[in-house]
Write a protein that holds these residues in place. Structure first.
Motif, PDB file in Angstrom:
ATOM      1  N   ASP A  43       0.809  -1.240  -0.115  1.00 37.02           N
ATOM      2  CA  ASP A  43      -0.201  -0.134  -0.134  1.00 37.02           C
ATOM      3  C   ASP A  43       0.987   1.268   0.031  1.00 37.02           C
ATOM      4  O   ASP A  43       1.694   1.482   0.934  1.00 37.02           O
ATOM      5  CB  ASP A  43      -1.023   0.030   1.146  1.00 37.02           C
ATOM      6  CG  ASP A  43      -1.811   1.163   1.355  1.00 37.02           C
ATOM      7  OD1 ASP A  43      -1.651   2.022   0.835  1.00 37.02           O
ATOM      8  OD2 ASP A  43      -3.062   1.044   2.026  1.00 37.02           O
ATOM      9  N   ALA A  46       0.270   3.612   3.033  1.00 32.57           N
ATOM     10  CA  ALA A  46       0.497   3.057   4.347  1.00 32.57           C
ATOM     11  C   ALA A  46       1.183   1.591   4.169  1.00 32.57           C
ATOM     12  O   ALA A  46       0.620   0.469   4.125  1.00 32.57           O
ATOM     13  CB  ALA A  46      -0.892   2.627   4.769  1.00 32.57           C
ATOM     14  N   ALA A  48       3.442   0.047   6.094  1.00 36.27           N
ATOM     15  CA  ALA A  48       3.462  -0.883   7.180  1.00 36.27           C
ATOM     16  C   ALA A  48       2.391  -1.709   7.155  1.00 36.27           C
ATOM     17  O   ALA A  48       2.338  -2.759   8.108  1.00 36.27           O
ATOM     18  CB  ALA A  48       3.727   0.032   8.344  1.00 36.27           C
ATOM     19  N   GLU A  49       1.294  -1.470   6.682  1.00 36.71           N
ATOM     20  CA  GLU A  49       0.044  -2.260   6.782  1.00 36.71           C
ATOM     21  C   GLU A  49      -0.353  -3.296   5.723  1.00 36.71           C
ATOM     22  O   GLU A  49       0.182  -3.009   4.381  1.00 36.71           O
ATOM     23  CB  GLU A  49      -1.357  -1.251   6.675  1.00 36.71           C
ATOM     24  CG  GLU A  49      -1.017  -0.007   7.769  1.00 36.71           C
ATOM     25  CD  GLU A  49      -1.118  -0.692   9.158  1.00 36.71           C
ATOM     26  OE1 GLU A  49      -1.806  -1.910   9.472  1.00 36.71           O
ATOM     27  OE2 GLU A  49      -0.421  -0.152  10.137  1.00 36.71           O
ATOM     28  N   ARG A  50      -0.808  -4.461   5.723  1.00 34.67           N
ATOM     29  CA  ARG A  50      -0.920  -5.384   4.634  1.00 34.67           C
ATOM     30  C   ARG A  50      -2.284  -5.070   3.941  1.00 34.67           C
ATOM     31  O   ARG A  50      -3.125  -4.297   4.666  1.00 34.67           O
ATOM     32  CB  ARG A  50      -1.250  -6.858   5.448  1.00 34.67           C
ATOM     33  CG  ARG A  50       0.157  -7.620   5.890  1.00 34.67           C
ATOM     34  CD  ARG A  50      -0.164  -8.964   6.058  1.00 34.67           C
ATOM     35  NE  ARG A  50       1.225  -9.457   6.197  1.00 34.67           N
ATOM     36  CZ  ARG A  50       2.196 -10.024   5.364  1.00 34.67           C
ATOM     37  NH1 ARG A  50       1.747  -9.807   4.110  1.00 34.67           N
ATOM     38  NH2 ARG A  50       3.252 -10.407   5.890  1.00 34.67           N
ATOM     39  N   VAL A  51      -2.286  -5.271   2.796  1.00 34.47           N
ATOM     40  CA  VAL A  51      -3.518  -4.788   1.898  1.00 34.47           C
ATOM     41  C   VAL A  51      -4.577  -5.749   2.138  1.00 34.47           C
ATOM     42  O   VAL A  51      -4.375  -7.193   2.127  1.00 34.47           O
ATOM     43  CB  VAL A  51      -2.896  -4.742   0.459  1.00 34.47           C
ATOM     44  CG1 VAL A  51      -4.229  -4.344  -0.434  1.00 34.47           C
ATOM     45  CG2 VAL A  51      -1.708  -3.929   0.171  1.00 34.47           C
ATOM     46  N   PRO A  52      -5.685  -5.157   2.683  1.00 30.54           N
ATOM     47  CA  PRO A  52      -6.916  -6.243   2.755  1.00 30.54           C
ATOM     48  C   PRO A  52      -7.297  -6.872   1.559  1.00 30.54           C
ATOM     49  O   PRO A  52      -7.089  -6.362   0.453  1.00 30.54           O
ATOM     50  CB  PRO A  52      -8.261  -5.140   3.209  1.00 30.54           C
ATOM     51  CG  PRO A  52      -7.273  -3.991   3.652  1.00 30.54           C
ATOM     52  CD  PRO A  52      -6.306  -3.864   2.844  1.00 30.54           C
ATOM     53  N   ASP A 121       9.355 -10.177   2.977  1.00 30.04           N
ATOM     54  CA  ASP A 121       8.856  -9.106   3.297  1.00 30.04           C
ATOM     55  C   ASP A 121       9.607  -8.203   4.471  1.00 30.04           C
ATOM     56  O   ASP A 121       9.569  -8.949   5.626  1.00 30.04           O
ATOM     57  CB  ASP A 121       7.267  -9.229   3.742  1.00 30.04           C
ATOM     58  CG  ASP A 121       6.625  -7.834   4.019  1.00 30.04           C
ATOM     59  OD1 ASP A 121       7.227  -6.954   4.527  1.00 30.04           O
ATOM     60  OD2 ASP A 121       5.369  -7.957   3.868  1.00 30.04           O
ATOM     61  N   ARG A 124       6.800  -6.069   7.223  1.00 30.17           N
ATOM     62  CA  ARG A 124       5.555  -6.569   7.897  1.00 30.17           C
ATOM     63  C   ARG A 124       5.507  -7.865   8.534  1.00 30.17           C
ATOM     64  O   ARG A 124       6.150  -8.844   7.780  1.00 30.17           O
ATOM     65  CB  ARG A 124       4.208  -6.462   6.936  1.00 30.17           C
ATOM     66  CG  ARG A 124       4.076  -5.099   6.522  1.00 30.17           C
ATOM     67  CD  ARG A 124       3.143  -4.765   5.126  1.00 30.17           C
ATOM     68  NE  ARG A 124       4.009  -5.626   4.072  1.00 30.17           N
ATOM     69  CZ  ARG A 124       3.341  -5.480   2.853  1.00 30.17           C
ATOM     70  NH1 ARG A 124       2.274  -4.718   2.631  1.00 30.17           N
ATOM     71  NH2 ARG A 124       3.934  -6.225   1.819  1.00 30.17           N
ATOM     72  N   ARG A 125       4.888  -8.188   9.570  1.00 30.58           N
ATOM     73  CA  ARG A 125       5.149  -9.435  10.194  1.00 30.58           C
ATOM     74  C   ARG A 125       4.186 -10.458   9.547  1.00 30.58           C
ATOM     75  O   ARG A 125       3.083  -9.817   8.601  1.00 30.58           O
ATOM     76  CB  ARG A 125       4.502  -9.330  11.579  1.00 30.58           C
ATOM     77  CG  ARG A 125       5.265  -8.301  12.774  1.00 30.58           C
ATOM     78  CD  ARG A 125       4.661  -8.368  13.958  1.00 30.58           C
ATOM     79  NE  ARG A 125       4.671  -9.632  14.724  1.00 30.58           N
ATOM     80  CZ  ARG A 125       5.584 -10.182  15.234  1.00 30.58           C
ATOM     81  NH1 ARG A 125       6.783  -9.641  15.396  1.00 30.58           N
ATOM     82  NH2 ARG A 125       5.538 -11.500  15.856  1.00 30.58           N
ATOM     83  N   VAL A 129      -3.888 -12.928   4.768  1.00 31.89           N
ATOM     84  CA  VAL A 129      -4.990 -12.172   4.611  1.00 31.89           C
ATOM     85  C   VAL A 129      -6.226 -12.685   3.653  1.00 31.89           C
ATOM     86  O   VAL A 129      -7.125 -12.342   3.593  1.00 31.89           O
ATOM     87  CB  VAL A 129      -4.526 -10.953   3.654  1.00 31.89           C
ATOM     88  CG1 VAL A 129      -3.839  -9.966   4.727  1.00 31.89           C
ATOM     89  CG2 VAL A 129      -3.744 -11.165   2.651  1.00 31.89           C
TER      90      VAL A 129
END
Length: 415
Positions: A43, A46, A48-52, A121, A124-125, A129
Motif C-alpha cells: 500500500d 500505508a 506498514a499495513e498489509r493490503v486487505p 517481506d 510487515r509481520r 489475509v
C-alpha cells in the motif's frame, strides 16, 4: 457437481507409486523456459499495513489482458504471482514476463499499490489475509507438526523466482535432476535478497531460504539425487505427511493434525476422512509438497529469492544456461562440487562464504559465455556483484521500512 464415480475409486499402493513415477519427468528435446515471479503487495500510502484481501482482489479484477500470456494468482499473504507460459529460451520468457509485469504494475499503481519483488517481506509481520480454506488448514497443519511460525512465514511473507525447465532428453534425466540440486546452494547465495523479515534483520542473507529450511523436511527437503529421480520422487511423495483432506462433495479442506504418511493413508493403516484416498487426493497431495526442485513432468526450480530488476532476469538466464547448455552444465557441475548440499551455509552467509563465492564466479562465467545477447548486460552485472562477494539483498537499506519501499516498483501513472 459431485465428482465422477471413477474419481472416487480408492488407490492401491502400487497404482499410487506408478502414477507419481510416470508423471515425474516427461522426456523431450528441451529448450522451453517458464518463469514465475512473486512480489509483495505494498500500500503506497500505508506501507506498514498489509493490503486487505477485498482491496487486492478488486485491484486485480480490473486488470486488462496481459500481452505475454501470464496468469496472475495470489498467495495467502497477498503476494502477487505472475506465471508466464513456457517459451523457447530464457530471453523470450523474460521478455514476456517483463511486458506483463509492466501492465500489472501500472494497473496496481492506479490503485495506489506497488510490487516489491524481494525474497522476504522486510517490514510487515507474517500474517494471512486470504480467506481460502486451504490456507487456513495449512496453518493448522504446520502448527500441529511443530513448525507453525515457519509455515505462516513461508505462506505469507516470502517470495521467489521460479524457473521451470524441460526434463530433457531420455536417459539424461538423472544427471539433470542431480545438477539442478547441486547448483542450488550456489544460486541461493547468488540470488539472496532477503536479509530482513518481519521488521528485523535475521542474520541470514536469504531469510526466505532460512524459513524453508525450518519447515518439515519430509515435505520441503531436497531429493537425494540418485540414479532414478522419478522413482525417488514417488518414494518422497508417498512418505511425505498428508497435509489436508478435501471433502469430495464440498471441496472443503480439513487439516491433518498428525504426521501421517500418504502411503499409510493408501494402505488403510491410518484412516483419514473416513475413507481411502483417490487419484484426486494424490494430485492434491503432490501440490502440497515443496522441495527445492519439484518434478512435475518438468523441473520446477524453487530455490531462488525474488529480486528486483535487473537481478531476476539475470537469475533466470543463469539458471537456464547452467542446466540447458552442455558446456555450461559441465562447468557448473565441477565448480559446485565442493559446496554441494550447503543449503544452510548459502542462506546464512551467502557469497561472504569463500567457497560459495568461488563456485559462483565460475558458474556465472560459464553462463555468461552462452546467454542470449539481449540478457548479457544483466548477467554481467550479476557476475560483477558476485565477484565482489555481494548479492542483490546487499543493496537494500538496513531499515525495514526503507528496504520495503526501496524494493517497491512504482511506475509513473499519467492522467
Amino acid at each position: 457437481m459431485a465428482p465422477a464415480v471413477e474419481e472416487r475409486t480408492a488407490l492401491d499402493l502400487e497404482t499410487a507409486v506408478d502414477t507419481v513415477t510416470a508423471g515425474a519427468l516427461r522426456p523431450g528435446p528441451g529448450g522451453s523456459v517458464g518463469l514465475e515471479l512473486e512480489a509483495h503487495l505494498v500500500d503506497l500510502d500505508a506501507p506498514a499495513e498489509r493490503v486487505p484481501w477485498a482491496r487486492v482482489t478488486a485491484a486485480l479484477a480490473a486488470l486488462p489482458a496481459l500481452p505475454g500470456g501470464s496468469r496472475v494468482t495470489l498467495e495467502p499473504g497477498g503476494q502477487v504471482e505472475l506465471s508466464g507460459p513456457p517459451l523457447p529460451g530464457a530471453a523470450a520468457a523474460v521478455g514476456a514476463l517483463r511486458a506483463d509485469r509492466a501492465v500489472l504494475a501500472a494497473a496496481l499503481a492506479a490503485a495506489r499499490l506497488g510490487l516489491a519483488p524481494v525474497g522476504a517481506d522486510p517490514l510487515r509481520r507474517p500474517a494471512r489475509v486470504s480467506p481460502a480454506p486451504r490456507y487456513r488448514a495449512m496453518e493448522r497443519h504446520f502448527s500441529a507438526v511443530g513448525c507453525g511460525a515457519a509455515g505462516t512465514a513461508m505462506m505469507t511473507a516470502t517470495a521467489s523466482l521460479q524457473v521451470n525447465l524441460d526434463a530433457g532428453p531420455r536417459g539424461g534425466e538423472s544427471r539433470r535432476v542431480a545438477l539442478a540440486h547441486r547448483i542450488g546452494p550456489v544460486l541461493v547465495a547468488v540470488s539472496a535478497c532477503s536479509p530482513l523479515l518481519g521488521g528485523r534483520a535475521t542474520g541470514w542473507r536469504s531469510s526466505r531460504q532460512q524459513v524453508w529450511g525450518a519447515l518439515d523436511q519430509a515435505r520441503c527437503g531436497p531429493l537425494l539425487g540418485g540414479d532414478d529421480p522419478a522413482g525417488e520422487w514417488a518414494h518422497y511423495a508417498l512418505a511425505a505427511p498428508v497435509m489436508l483432506v478435501r471433502d469430495p462433495d464440498t471441496g472443503a479442506a480439513e487439516p491433518v493434525l498428525t504426521r501421517t504418511r500418504f502411503a499409510d493413508w493408501v494402505t488403510g493403516a491410518v484412516p483419514l476422512g473416513g475413507r481411502r484416498p483417490t487419484a484426486a487426493d494424490l494430485d492434491y497431495h503432490l501440490s502440497t509438497l515443496f522441495p527445492p526442485v519439484r518434478l512435475r513432468g518438468y523441473l520446477e526450480i524453487r530455490y531462488l529469492d525474488a529480486a528486483p530488476e535487473p537481478w531476476w532476469p539475470a537469475l533466470a538466464a543463469v539458471t537456464t544456461a547452467l542446466l540447458d547448455d552442455a558446456r555450461a552444465a559441465d562447468a557448473a557441475a565441477e565448480a559446485t562440487a565442493p559446496v554441494a548440499g550447503a543449503w544452510d551455509r548459502a542462506a546464512r552467509d551467502g557469497l561472504a562464504d569463500r567457497d560459495l563465492r568461488t563456485a559462483a564466479v565460475r558458474c556465472l562465467a560459464a553462463a555468461l559465455a552462452v546467454v542470449d545477447p539481449s540478457l548479457r548486460p544483466e548477467v554481467e552485472a550479476l557476475a560483477a556483484l558476485a565477484e565482489a562477494g555481494r548479492s542483490p539483498g546487499d543493496a537494500l537499506p538496513g531499515d525495514p521500512a526503507a528496504a520495503l519501499l526501496a524494493a517497491t516498483e512504482i511506475p509513473e501513472v499519467h492522467p
